[in-house]
Motif scaffolding. Structure first.
Motif, PDB file in Angstrom:
ATOM      1  N   ALA A   1       4.011  12.957   0.962  1.00 34.20           N
ATOM      2  CA  ALA A   1       4.782  12.802   2.194  1.00 34.20           C
ATOM      3  C   ALA A   1       5.958  13.764   2.190  1.00 34.20           C
ATOM      4  CB  ALA A   1       5.274  11.362   2.350  1.00 34.20           C
TER       5      ALA A   1
ATOM      6  N   LEU B   1       1.760   6.215   6.177  1.00 32.94           N
ATOM      7  CA  LEU B   1       2.921   5.704   5.472  1.00 32.94           C
ATOM      8  C   LEU B   1       3.075   4.218   5.796  1.00 32.94           C
ATOM      9  CD1 LEU B   1       5.359   8.611   6.339  1.00 32.94           C
ATOM     10  CD2 LEU B   1       4.549   8.059   4.033  1.00 32.94           C
TER      11      LEU B   1
ATOM     12  N   ALA C   1       9.994  11.002   8.610  1.00 29.60           N
ATOM     13  CA  ALA C   1       9.030  11.262   7.544  1.00 29.60           C
ATOM     14  C   ALA C   1       7.625  11.332   8.120  1.00 29.60           C
ATOM     15  CB  ALA C   1       9.110  10.168   6.480  1.00 29.60           C
ATOM     16  N   ARG C   2       6.752  12.079   7.425  1.00 31.51           N
ATOM     17  CA  ARG C   2       5.352  12.188   7.852  1.00 31.51           C
ATOM     18  C   ARG C   2       4.447  12.264   6.624  1.00 31.51           C
ATOM     19  NH1 ARG C   2       8.123  16.747   8.487  1.00 31.51           N
ATOM     20  NH2 ARG C   2       8.894  15.934  10.450  1.00 31.51           N
ATOM     21  N   ILE C   3       3.216  11.846   6.809  1.00 30.86           N
ATOM     22  CA  ILE C   3       2.244  11.833   5.725  1.00 30.86           C
ATOM     23  C   ILE C   3       1.538  13.186   5.634  1.00 30.86           C
ATOM     24  CG2 ILE C   3       0.251  11.015   7.041  1.00 30.86           C
ATOM     25  CD1 ILE C   3       1.321   9.715   3.561  1.00 30.86           C
TER      26      ILE C   3
ATOM     27  N   ASN D   1       4.596   5.617   0.244  1.00 27.51           N
ATOM     28  CA  ASN D   1       3.252   6.148   0.048  1.00 27.51           C
ATOM     29  C   ASN D   1       2.585   5.391  -1.101  1.00 27.51           C
ATOM     30  OD1 ASN D   1       0.991   7.925   0.264  1.00 27.51           O
ATOM     31  ND2 ASN D   1       1.809   9.143  -1.425  1.00 27.51           N
TER      32      ASN D   1
ATOM     33  N   ASP E   1      -2.475  11.127  -1.131  1.00 26.81           N
ATOM     34  CA  ASP E   1      -1.534  11.610  -0.123  1.00 26.81           C
ATOM     35  C   ASP E   1      -0.179  11.948  -0.751  1.00 26.81           C
ATOM     36  OD1 ASP E   1      -3.556  10.927   1.637  1.00 26.81           O
ATOM     37  OD2 ASP E   1      -2.603   9.061   2.275  1.00 26.81           O
TER      38      ASP E   1
ATOM     39  N   ARG F   1       1.561   7.454  10.810  1.00 30.60           N
ATOM     40  CA  ARG F   1       1.430   8.797  10.223  1.00 30.60           C
ATOM     41  C   ARG F   1       2.778   9.515  10.217  1.00 30.60           C
ATOM     42  NH1 ARG F   1      -2.770   7.999  13.539  1.00 30.60           N
ATOM     43  NH2 ARG F   1      -1.769   9.172  15.217  1.00 30.60           N
ATOM     44  N   GLU F   2       3.597   9.231  11.236  1.00 31.19           N
ATOM     45  CA  GLU F   2       4.943   9.801  11.302  1.00 31.19           C
ATOM     46  C   GLU F   2       5.905   8.719  11.760  1.00 31.19           C
ATOM     47  OE1 GLU F   2       7.481  13.407  13.478  1.00 31.19           O
ATOM     48  OE2 GLU F   2       5.336  13.617  13.087  1.00 31.19           O
TER      49      GLU F   2
END
Length: 313
Positions: free
Chosen positions: A128, A223, A293-295, A202, A126, A265-266
């Motif tokens: 981010a 995250l 933030a988001r993945i 992450n 992943d 996820r967010e």
């Protein structure tokens, strides 16, 4: 256990390197020559003060792999810019801390890195991204508001003389870090907490691959939000020791209540006090009161020989 995917070695490589990282002693020229000696077509591009990730990556579709040699900020910004190309990516360690390379358990010498590149082994992980001042930026490891950002900010003038020890010296100065009230919105769920800082992670390992906390995976599509709740950096030591013990299967990891973790996820973080903000070791100018933030699941195909189990804290 998820293991690296074996594939044919890349027959060409675009190498983007920061000549100022790590006092300019990365050995990336030797690395490039080892690849050429093995029959790999290599093109090298040097980062400049007015360059952009997009300009460095022009024509990447014509190469088999991307190598980025620099500090964590350089590595993550290029990984983010290159994510749509879906090329194997080597995070060549050329900075001060090289935490991304440490998390990936990469070797440190040009010869060993070239040998790894030539194996063709990769692991898809992943990435981010986060929003600030109307701009979206990518990060591979973590973004943070508060104490961790203050440590990185205060280490900048020391790194040239002390190297990685600059972070230790800076951390020891954080005897009474600023505290704030944090409002976390985790996939729509609201949580109120108080502490010295919030990190959105992450990857989960600090220097020497010491776990920051448990249950951080760079391949779970989430995250990990880490709230630092103690009164000082010393108050975090029991939790840190517990994380190391758990990683080594030596016993109960719960040796302190100074850290809280969540996953999402967010995530949106809002603070009651303006705080410094960092992402993968890069400090944003000024102080900030929010972070979103988001993945980005499976966004990078890293060149590495380590397993997912060894990447998870």
């Amino acid at each position: 256990m998820t293991t690296p995917t074996p594939s044919s070695r890349p027959e060409s490589a675009l190498i983007v390197f920061n000549p100022n990282s790590g006092q300019g002693e990365s050995g990336v020229e030797d690395f490039a020559q080892f690849l050429r000696d093995a029959g790999v077509r290599v093109e090298m591009r040097e980062t400049t003060a007015d360059g952009t990730p997009e300009s460095y990556l022009k024509g990447l579709e014509d190469f088999g792999a991307l190598v980025v040699a620099g500090g964590d900020g350089t590595v993550s910004s290029l990984a983010y810019a290159a994510r749509e190309y879906r090329k194997p990516f080597l995070a060549y360690p050329a900075g001060t801390a090289n935490l991304i390379a440490q998390n990936l358990a990469l070797p440190s010498t040009p010869r060993e890195l070239a040998d790894l590149f030539l194996t063709g082994q990769t692991l898809r992980l992943d990435l981010a991204e986060f929003d600030s001042s109307g701009k979206t930026r990518g990060f591979a490891m973590l973004a943070g508001l508060g104490m961790d950002a203050a440590i990185i900010r205060d280490s900048e003038d020391l790194k040239e003389h002390l190297g990685v020890a600059a972070y230790v010296v800076s951390a020891l100065k954080q005897l009474t870090p600023k505290h704030a009230q944090f409002t976390l919105t985790l996939d729509g769920r609201r949580v109120e907490v108080e502490g010295m800082g919030v990190m959105v992670a992450n990857f989960g390992m600090a220097n020497l691959r010491v776990p920051i906390t448990g249950d951080v995976s760079p391949a779970d599509g989430k995250l990990t939000v880490i709230v630092l709740k103690g009164g000082s950096i010393a108050s975090l030591l029991p939790k840190l020791i517990g994380s190391v013990r758990a990683k080594l299967n030596l016993g109960d990891p719960d040796l302190g209540n100074t850290v809280e973790t969540y996953d999402a996820r967010e995530v949106n973080v809002e603070t009651s006090e303006p705080l410094p903000l960092q992402y993968d070791g890069e400090i944003l100018e000024g102080e900030w009161t929010s972070l979103t933030a988001r993945i980005l699941p499976g966004a990078v195909q890293y060149i590495t020989a380590t397993t997912l189990d060894d990447l998870t804290t």
